[in-house]
Design a protein around this motif. Structure first.
Motif, PDB file in Angstrom:
ATOM      1  N   UNK A 148       0.808  -1.064  -0.072  1.00 49.73           N
ATOM      2  CA  UNK A 148      -0.187   0.101  -0.097  1.00 49.73           C
ATOM      3  C   UNK A 148       1.099   1.289  -0.082  1.00 49.73           C
ATOM      4  N   UNK A 149       1.878   1.193   0.560  1.00 49.31           N
ATOM      5  CA  UNK A 149       2.656   2.563   0.655  1.00 49.31           C
ATOM      6  C   UNK A 149       3.453   2.527  -0.609  1.00 49.31           C
ATOM      7  N   UNK A 150       3.879   1.675  -1.592  1.00 47.63           N
ATOM      8  CA  UNK A 150       4.267   1.883  -2.832  1.00 47.63           C
ATOM      9  C   UNK A 150       3.256   2.397  -3.426  1.00 47.63           C
ATOM     10  N   UNK A 151       2.199   1.865  -3.312  1.00 50.37           N
ATOM     11  CA  UNK A 151       0.824   2.573  -4.347  1.00 50.37           C
ATOM     12  C   UNK A 151       0.563   3.932  -4.034  1.00 50.37           C
ATOM     13  N   UNK A 152       0.778   4.419  -2.764  1.00 55.88           N
ATOM     14  CA  UNK A 152       0.729   5.763  -2.391  1.00 55.88           C
ATOM     15  C   UNK A 152       1.663   6.699  -2.798  1.00 55.88           C
ATOM     16  N   UNK A 153       3.000   5.887  -2.583  1.00 58.59           N
ATOM     17  CA  UNK A 153       4.292   6.912  -3.215  1.00 58.59           C
ATOM     18  C   UNK A 153       4.237   7.245  -4.545  1.00 58.59           C
ATOM     19  N   UNK A 154       3.799   6.271  -5.329  1.00 56.94           N
ATOM     20  CA  UNK A 154       3.867   6.511  -7.017  1.00 56.94           C
ATOM     21  C   UNK A 154       2.376   6.795  -7.467  1.00 56.94           C
ATOM     22  N   UNK A 155       1.470   7.391  -6.704  1.00 58.60           N
ATOM     23  CA  UNK A 155       0.398   7.594  -7.075  1.00 58.60           C
ATOM     24  C   UNK A 155       0.216   8.790  -8.230  1.00 58.60           C
ATOM     25  N   UNK A 156       1.166   9.660  -7.782  1.00 56.40           N
ATOM     26  CA  UNK A 156       1.058  11.004  -8.682  1.00 56.40           C
ATOM     27  C   UNK A 156       2.177  10.906  -9.519  1.00 56.40           C
ATOM     28  N   UNK A 157       2.825   9.888 -10.019  1.00 64.25           N
ATOM     29  CA  UNK A 157       4.016   9.454 -10.636  1.00 64.25           C
ATOM     30  C   UNK A 157       3.847   8.582 -11.816  1.00 64.25           C
ATOM     31  N   UNK A 158       2.877   8.684 -12.568  1.00 65.92           N
ATOM     32  CA  UNK A 158       2.541   7.472 -13.699  1.00 65.92           C
ATOM     33  C   UNK A 158       3.573   7.251 -14.341  1.00 65.92           C
ATOM     34  N   UNK A 159       4.327   8.397 -14.757  1.00 67.00           N
ATOM     35  CA  UNK A 159       5.599   7.977 -15.418  1.00 67.00           C
ATOM     36  C   UNK A 159       6.657   6.961 -14.909  1.00 67.00           C
ATOM     37  N   UNK A 160       6.636   6.875 -13.687  1.00 65.41           N
ATOM     38  CA  UNK A 160       7.533   6.053 -12.923  1.00 65.41           C
ATOM     39  C   UNK A 160       6.921   4.618 -12.661  1.00 65.41           C
ATOM     40  N   UNK A 161       6.050   4.521 -13.287  1.00 65.86           N
ATOM     41  CA  UNK A 161       5.305   2.941 -13.089  1.00 65.86           C
ATOM     42  C   UNK A 161       6.284   1.909 -12.939  1.00 65.86           C
ATOM     43  N   UNK A 162       7.181   1.828 -13.978  1.00 64.45           N
ATOM     44  CA  UNK A 162       8.427   0.713 -13.901  1.00 64.45           C
ATOM     45  C   UNK A 162       8.883   0.787 -12.527  1.00 64.45           C
TER      46      UNK A 162
END
Length: 212
Positions: free
Chosen positions: A173-187
Motif C-alpha cells: 500500500x505504501x508503494x501504491x501511495x508513493x507512486x500515485x502521482x507519478x504515472x511516468x515512474x510505473x516501472x
C-alpha cells in the motif's frame, strides 16, 4: 441503449467529480452539468446522489472481481486457496501481485475510486467505512487467514499470521501511495514491489521443507 449509456455516463462523470472534490463537494447539478443533461433527467436514472455513490461501489466490486477472475487468482474456501498459493512459484505470485497493484494504480475507475475515498473519509462516515473495508480490513483479514493456513500447511515458517500479513501488505500500500502521482515512474513502482515480494519470500517461504 441510449438510456443505458446515459446512466453509465452519469456514473463516470460522478466518479470523476467525486475523485477531485469529494462526495460532499459535488451536487447533483454538478453531475448533470458534466453529463450535459438537466437535473430532472438525471433523476430518471438515479433517485439521489447517494444512489449514484452506492452504484459506484457496486461497480467497483464487480470490476475488482473481474480482475481477480481474469488473472485466475485462487478464490473460495481458505484451505484450498492456501494450497494453491503454496503450490505456485514465486514468478506466479509476482505476476498476481503486479496485476492487483496496477489495477489500483492505473485502472481509471479504480484509481479515481480510491482517491475519492481518500478525500472523503475524513468528512463522510460512509466513505470512511468503505475506505477502511476496501483498503485495510478486507485485505488484512484475507491475508491473515491465508498466511495462517499456509503456515499450517507447511508452506510458510511459523510466526504471528497477523504480523506477517502486515509485513506483506503495508509496503504494497505504501508503494501504491508513493507512486500515485507519478504515472511516468510505473516501472520503478513495479520493480520496487517485486523486490519487496522477493525479500518477503526469502524470509517466510518454505520450499521442499527448507526455509528460503
Amino acid at each position: 441503449m441510449e438510456r443505458r449509456n446515459t446512466k453509465q455516463l452519469i456514473l463516470d462523470e460522478a466518479l470523476e467529480l467525486f475523485s477531485v472534490s469529494g462526495y460532499d463537494g459535488v451536487t447533483v447539478k454538478d453531475i448533470a452539468d458534466a453529463v450535459g443533461i438537466k437535473d430532472s433527467s438525471l433523476y430518471k436514472h438515479f433517485k439521489s446522489k447517494q444512489e449514484i455513490y452506492d452504484s459506484l461501489l457496486e461497480e467497483m466490486d464487480a470490476r475488482f472481481a473481474e480482475t481477480v477472475s481474469m488473472y485466475r487468482l485462487p478464490q473460495g474456501e481458505i484451505k484450498r486457496v492456501a494450497a494453491e498459493y503454496g503450490r505456485n512459484d514465486l514468478v506466479w505470485l509476482k505476476q498476481a501481485c503486479e496485476a492487483i497493484f496496477l489495477f489500483f494504480l492505473k485502472d481509471p475507475k479504480a484509481s479515481r475510486f480510491r482517491k475519492m475515498l481518500m478525500i472523503e473519509q475524513y468528512k463522510n462516515s460512509n466513505a470512511a467505512k468503505t475506505f477502511q473495508n476496501w483498503f485495510i480490513d478486507s485485505a488484512m483479514h484475507f491475508q491473515t487467514e491465508l498466511f495462517s493456513e499456509m503456515i499450517a500447511q507447511g508452506f510458510f515458517r511459523k510466526g504471528p499470521a497477523d504480523i506477517i500479513a502486515l509485513q506483506f501488505y503495508a509496503p504494497f500500500y505504501l508503494i501504491l501511495c508513493q507512486y500515485d502521482t507519478m504515472p511516468e515512474k510505473e516501472g520503478d513502482a513495479v520493480m520496487l514491489l517485486m523486490r519487496h515480494i522477493e525479500q518477503f519470500a526469502i524470509v517466510y517461504q518454505i520450499r521442499n521443507g527448507v526455509v528460503k
